[in-house]
Enzyme design. Structure first.
Site, PDB file in Angstrom:
ATOM      1  N   LEU A 133     -60.692  43.838  31.183  1.00  0.00           N
ATOM      2  CA  LEU A 133     -60.882  42.432  31.528  1.00  0.00           C
ATOM      3  C   LEU A 133     -62.218  41.974  30.966  1.00  0.00           C
ATOM      4  CD1 LEU A 133     -59.776  42.355  35.301  1.00  0.00           C
ATOM      5  CD2 LEU A 133     -58.441  41.619  33.318  1.00  0.00           C
ATOM      6  N   ASP A 134     -62.317  40.686  30.648  1.00  0.00           N
ATOM      7  CA  ASP A 134     -63.584  40.138  30.192  1.00  0.00           C
ATOM      8  C   ASP A 134     -64.647  40.302  31.271  1.00  0.00           C
ATOM      9  OD1 ASP A 134     -62.337  39.317  27.860  1.00  0.00           O
ATOM     10  OD2 ASP A 134     -61.915  37.304  28.621  1.00  0.00           O
ATOM     11  N   ARG A 135     -65.868  40.316  30.851  1.00  0.00           N
ATOM     12  CA  ARG A 135     -67.007  40.512  31.763  1.00  0.00           C
ATOM     13  C   ARG A 135     -66.951  39.631  33.003  1.00  0.00           C
ATOM     14  NH1 ARG A 135     -71.466  38.109  28.796  1.00  0.00           N
ATOM     15  NH2 ARG A 135     -70.651  36.208  29.767  1.00  0.00           N
ATOM     16  N   THR A 137     -64.324  37.905  34.149  1.00  0.00           N
ATOM     17  CA  THR A 137     -63.006  37.827  34.780  1.00  0.00           C
ATOM     18  C   THR A 137     -62.926  38.867  35.890  1.00  0.00           C
ATOM     19  OG1 THR A 137     -61.984  37.105  32.708  1.00  0.00           O
ATOM     20  CG2 THR A 137     -60.514  37.986  34.398  1.00  0.00           C
ATOM     21  N   ARG A 279     -58.018  31.852  28.050  1.00  0.00           N
ATOM     22  CA  ARG A 279     -59.163  30.949  27.897  1.00  0.00           C
ATOM     23  C   ARG A 279     -58.959  30.014  26.705  1.00  0.00           C
ATOM     24  NH1 ARG A 279     -63.956  35.214  27.779  1.00  0.00           N
ATOM     25  NH2 ARG A 279     -65.232  33.309  27.579  1.00  0.00           N
TER      26      ARG A 279
END
EC number: 5.4.99.-
Length: 345
Positions: A133-135, A137, A279
């Site tokens: 997952l993105d930082r 998220t 996003r």
């Protein structure tokens, strides 16, 4: 008034666009992407048939400083992170709930493995991240405990056999649809930024040697400005939703005046696994995620500065790689989702 994106769409979606357009965006503080020299050179290359031109805007120049500050904060937070909330654990894998503002790799050292490990109890399991997952998220991640299980589960994610849902709190144009599927191209532009490309550009070469790849996401609107109903994830099929095929440049999200904006809670069902997919598609559709400075999201709203974007990995469903049984996991809702839901009539 800002024009909506030009899209190839189904007849019913075209009819929806005949309704009066929503008000333009409010004067919230938002990082605006100015035309960069790199994109001019991309356009010139495309004119000679070398590279396709992205249909979403570049990163705002000011986002670099914001992202650097957030990255430094996340690095410090990740180094001190010591206990990952475990949603499920057995001999072969663990499902954990990642907080926002923490890097994925921090969860490996923070996983409090139970006594249910493979082989000798004194043997430390070989932990792998099955998904990332993105930082900023939050939400569900799967950690496997041996190489064999890791290979099976990573393959399931790669082949899109894992069903995922996300929640996103967005600020922008209220959509005229309730459910929709958007299909587009995806790739890196000249300076490494992830961008949306037209579907007709899928397969074309990009700077750096990569190619435009396809990506698709289904969206479901749960609430707009406090009106709506929070419900369980849908199991809707393609023929139940409108479909958008991206071919044109996205609308310019800048606007002047005192016009009000809309707060929108959406659920996303990614059909592919491209980097920053949800996003990017939220940005293209005209309602970027709150706090997502890379993709046109506001960094301040109602007097509050946000240190990350409002995106949450809500659920995961897959076939257990060892038992062969179908499993589904849900993450507790983040505070921003609960706050919005509490206002819904």
């Amino acid at each position: 008034m800002t024009r909506l994106p030009l899209l190839l769409h189904s007849p019913r979606f075209a009819a929806a666009l005949t309704t009066p357009p929503p008000p333009p965006l409010p004067p919230a503080r938002r990082l605006v992407a100015a035309a960069a020299g790199g994109d001019l050179s991309l356009a010139m290359s495309a004119a000679t048939g070398e590279y396709p031109v992205p249909v979403s805007p570049p990163y705002p120049a000011a986002s670099k400083d914001v992202e650097l500050r957030r990255a430094m904060t996340a690095s410090a937070r990740s180094a001190a992170y010591s206990s990952a909330p475990v949603v499920f654990e057995d001999e072969w894998l663990a499902v954990v709930d990642k907080p926002a503002g923490v890097y994925c790799d921090a969860l490996l050292s923070a996983l409090p493995c139970s006594a249910a490990t493979l082989g000798d109890e004194a043997t430390k399991p070989n932990l792998h991240l099955a998904n990332r997952l993105d930082r900023d998220t939050s939400g569900l991640m799967v950690i496997t405990k041996c190489n064999k299980v890791a290979g099976k589960l990573v393959k399931a994610f790669t082949e899109h056999k894992v069903k995922k849902t996300y929640l996103a709190l967005c600020i922008g144009y209220p959509p005229a649809w309730e459910k929709i599927k958007i299909c587009s191209g995806h790739g890196r532009s000249k300076h490494g930024a992830w961008r949306v490309y037209a579907m007709s550009d899928v397969g074309r070469s990009l700077p750096g040697g990569s190619v435009v790849r396809d990506m698709s996401t289904r969206f479901e609107v749960l609430g707009i400005n406090g009106k709506g109903q929070f419900r369980e994830p849908s199991n809707f099929e393609v023929d139940e939703t409108e479909s958008i095929t991206v071919q044109e440049k996205a609308a310019d999200l800048t606007s002047d005046g005192d016009e009000k904006n809309s707060i929108i809670l959406v659920r996303a069902y990614p059909q592919s696994g491209r980097t920053h997919q949800i996003r990017l598609h939220c940005q293209y559709l005209g309602f970027p995620i709150r706090g997502d400075v890379k993709y046109s999201g506001v960094i301040e709203w109602n007097g509050v500065d946000y240190d990350g974007h409002a995106l949450h990995a809500e659920s995961l469903s897959f076939v257990h790689p060892v038992t062969g049984l179908p499993v589904t996991f849900r993450s507790p809702l983040p505070s921003w989702a609960n706050e919005f839901i509490s206002t819904m009539a």
